[in-house]
Design an enzyme around this catalytic site. Sequence first.
Site, short mmCIF file in Angstrom:
data_model
loop_
_atom_site.label_atom_id
_atom_site.label_comp_id
_atom_site.label_asym_id
_atom_site.label_seq_id
_atom_site.Cartn_x
_atom_site.Cartn_y
_atom_site.Cartn_z
N THR A 12 0.93 -1.23 -0.01
CA THR A 12 -0.07 0.07 0.01
C THR A 12 0.73 1.24 0.15
O THR A 12 0.49 2.26 -0.17
CB THR A 12 -0.94 0.03 1.19
OG1 THR A 12 -0.12 0.15 2.39
CG2 THR A 12 -1.99 -1.04 0.98
N SER A 13 2.15 1.12 0.42
CA SER A 13 3.07 2.31 0.56
C SER A 13 4.41 2.03 0.52
O SER A 13 4.82 0.99 0.33
CB SER A 13 2.57 3.03 1.79
OG SER A 13 2.75 2.29 2.95
N ARG A 35 -3.16 -5.94 3.03
CA ARG A 35 -4.21 -6.59 3.92
C ARG A 35 -5.38 -5.48 3.64
O ARG A 35 -5.20 -4.55 3.19
CB ARG A 35 -3.92 -6.37 5.23
CG ARG A 35 -3.41 -5.15 5.66
CD ARG A 35 -2.96 -5.20 7.09
NE ARG A 35 -2.28 -3.95 7.68
CZ ARG A 35 -1.86 -3.69 8.87
NH1 ARG A 35 -2.07 -4.50 9.90
NH2 ARG A 35 -1.18 -2.58 9.18
N VAL A 56 -0.48 -10.81 6.37
CA VAL A 56 0.64 -11.71 6.67
C VAL A 56 0.37 -12.31 8.15
O VAL A 56 1.05 -13.28 8.64
CB VAL A 56 1.97 -11.28 6.63
CG1 VAL A 56 2.29 -10.69 5.26
CG2 VAL A 56 2.20 -9.98 7.50
N ASN A 82 8.02 -8.28 2.41
CA ASN A 82 8.13 -6.70 2.62
C ASN A 82 7.25 -6.30 3.87
O ASN A 82 7.78 -5.20 4.53
CB ASN A 82 7.96 -5.91 1.33
CG ASN A 82 7.79 -4.46 1.63
OD1 ASN A 82 8.78 -3.81 1.68
ND2 ASN A 82 6.33 -3.99 1.68
N TYR A 147 10.91 -4.35 17.64
CA TYR A 147 11.10 -4.42 16.13
C TYR A 147 12.59 -4.99 16.01
O TYR A 147 12.73 -5.84 15.27
CB TYR A 147 11.14 -2.79 15.92
CG TYR A 147 11.53 -2.56 14.21
CD1 TYR A 147 10.57 -2.97 13.43
CD2 TYR A 147 12.72 -2.32 13.94
CE1 TYR A 147 10.81 -2.60 11.91
CE2 TYR A 147 13.06 -1.97 12.54
CZ TYR A 147 11.92 -2.34 11.78
OH TYR A 147 12.27 -2.11 10.19
N1 LIG Z 1 11.55 2.69 5.85
C1 LIG Z 1 12.77 2.41 6.64
O1 LIG Z 1 13.60 3.13 7.04
C2 LIG Z 1 13.05 0.91 6.82
C3 LIG Z 1 14.24 0.36 7.25
C4 LIG Z 1 14.40 -0.82 7.38
C5 LIG Z 1 13.45 -1.85 7.40
N2 LIG Z 1 12.29 -1.45 6.64
C6 LIG Z 1 11.28 -2.62 6.40
O2 LIG Z 1 10.77 -2.35 5.15
C7 LIG Z 1 9.51 -3.03 5.01
C8 LIG Z 1 8.41 -2.00 4.60
O3 LIG Z 1 8.18 -1.00 5.29
P1 LIG Z 1 8.23 0.69 4.64
O4 LIG Z 1 9.15 1.25 5.09
O5 LIG Z 1 7.96 0.77 3.26
O6 LIG Z 1 6.96 1.25 5.57
P2 LIG Z 1 5.41 1.59 5.01
O7 LIG Z 1 5.46 2.46 4.00
O8 LIG Z 1 4.71 1.84 6.51
O9 LIG Z 1 4.80 0.16 4.60
C9 LIG Z 1 4.59 -1.02 5.30
C10 LIG Z 1 3.84 -1.71 4.45
O10 LIG Z 1 3.59 -2.94 5.16
C11 LIG Z 1 2.07 -3.13 5.61
N3 LIG Z 1 1.69 -4.02 6.46
C12 LIG Z 1 1.83 -4.01 7.90
N4 LIG Z 1 1.32 -4.93 8.48
C13 LIG Z 1 0.75 -5.67 7.44
C14 LIG Z 1 0.17 -7.10 7.57
N5 LIG Z 1 -0.25 -7.64 8.81
N6 LIG Z 1 -0.03 -7.88 6.52
C15 LIG Z 1 0.06 -7.35 5.19
N7 LIG Z 1 0.74 -5.87 5.08
C16 LIG Z 1 1.05 -5.24 6.16
C17 LIG Z 1 1.49 -1.85 5.24
O11 LIG Z 1 0.13 -2.06 5.05
P3 LIG Z 1 -1.03 -1.07 5.78
O12 LIG Z 1 -1.16 -0.12 4.86
O13 LIG Z 1 -2.14 -1.96 5.64
O14 LIG Z 1 -0.65 -0.76 7.01
C18 LIG Z 1 2.35 -1.13 4.30
O15 LIG Z 1 1.90 -1.76 3.02
C19 LIG Z 1 9.24 -3.35 6.53
O16 LIG Z 1 9.35 -4.76 6.59
C20 LIG Z 1 10.13 -2.57 7.27
O17 LIG Z 1 10.44 -3.22 8.57
C21 LIG Z 1 11.89 -0.27 6.45
#
Ligand SMILES: NC(=O)c1ccc[n+]([C@@H]2O[C@H](COP(=O)([O-])OP(=O)(O)OC[C@H]3O[C@@H](n4cnc5c(N)ncnc54)[C@H](OP(=O)(O)O)[C@@H]3O)[C@@H](O)[C@H]2O)c1
Length: 283
Positions: A12-13, A35, A56, A82, A147
Amino acid sequence: MTQLRWFITGCTSGLGEAFVRSILARGDKVVASARGDVSRLSSLKDAGAEVISLDVTSSPSDIQAAAAKVLKGGPIDVLVNNAGYIEAALAEEASYDNYMSQFETNFFGVIKTTQAFLPHFRERKSGTIVFIGSSGGIAGEPGAAPYCGTKFALEGWHDCLKQETAHLGIKSVLFELGFFRTKIMHPENVRTFRAPGIADYEHIRNMVGQFVEGMNGHQPGDPKKAVEVILDFVRAEGVAEGKMLPDRFPIGTDCLATLRKKCADTLVVCNEWEHVIRSTDWE
Ligand SMILES: NC(=O)c1ccc[n+]([C@@H]2O[C@H](COP(=O)([O-])OP(=O)(O)OC[C@H]3O[C@@H](n4cnc5c(N)ncnc54)[C@H](OP(=O)(O)O)[C@@H]3O)[C@@H](O)[C@H]2O)c1
């Protein structure tokens, strides 16, 4: 390179959405998941992605059913685990529910999704699995105990899986990302750091709150660039042309600093204490 078909969780983002757009731009096919209602992915569908609903945290059988539905449309070459979020709580203050909720998504969600696709990859004797780790899986930081716990756990689980599946033609890689500008630190997405807690930790809680607010929207990393590097590795092109797929790979200047510090600190202990460390073996 032949056209690949990808499956991504959490589109979604942020990184998930960036993955889908970059994959389509390279001429590959992608099944984007989120989701809830798939209408949340309508702009990605309009861009050419297939879309499916997947939380998930669902049961293993529901996730297997979603995978079966995806595979009915054709084989999957690449799975990207992801989906994730940050449960920002202190180690002592985080409740059992905080920990469970964080592990259900960031760790067990990854295991269940990967297990749902592994029979397919084993049968085809090919497939690439991408894990999205974090600098928080290299070194812990105050206020991120749940986390960091999940991202450290992912590192260990992936190490085992990688060695167990290499002979089956399955590749996997864990990318450790620093701070990237997505919605992950948006106040609506970061849970718990505002909760009142133990007085002894008030200053740390305040510091974490200020850090998250200050970092939100100012993260040094560009998610689109991170995704392009990951795509290069999976497709063995661009910066990764002619290179081996590494077991794990840091992405982002801040993550590099974290990793270098951990390596240096670890070597200091190994070198300065070698005689003590070795002294416990049987004669
Ligand atoms: N951005 C960073 O600085 C960073 C750094 C290290 C690692 N990461 C990792 O990168 C990944 C993506 O994060 P992002 O930075 O892109 O953040 P984000 O923009 O908040 O995106 C997170 C995504 O995960 C989805 N999600 C959360 N819970 C879920 C569930 N139970 N089932 C299915 N989808 C779910 C969210 O969907 P909803 O819209 O439904 O909430 C959203 O689409 C994560 O694993 C995060 O730990 C990010």
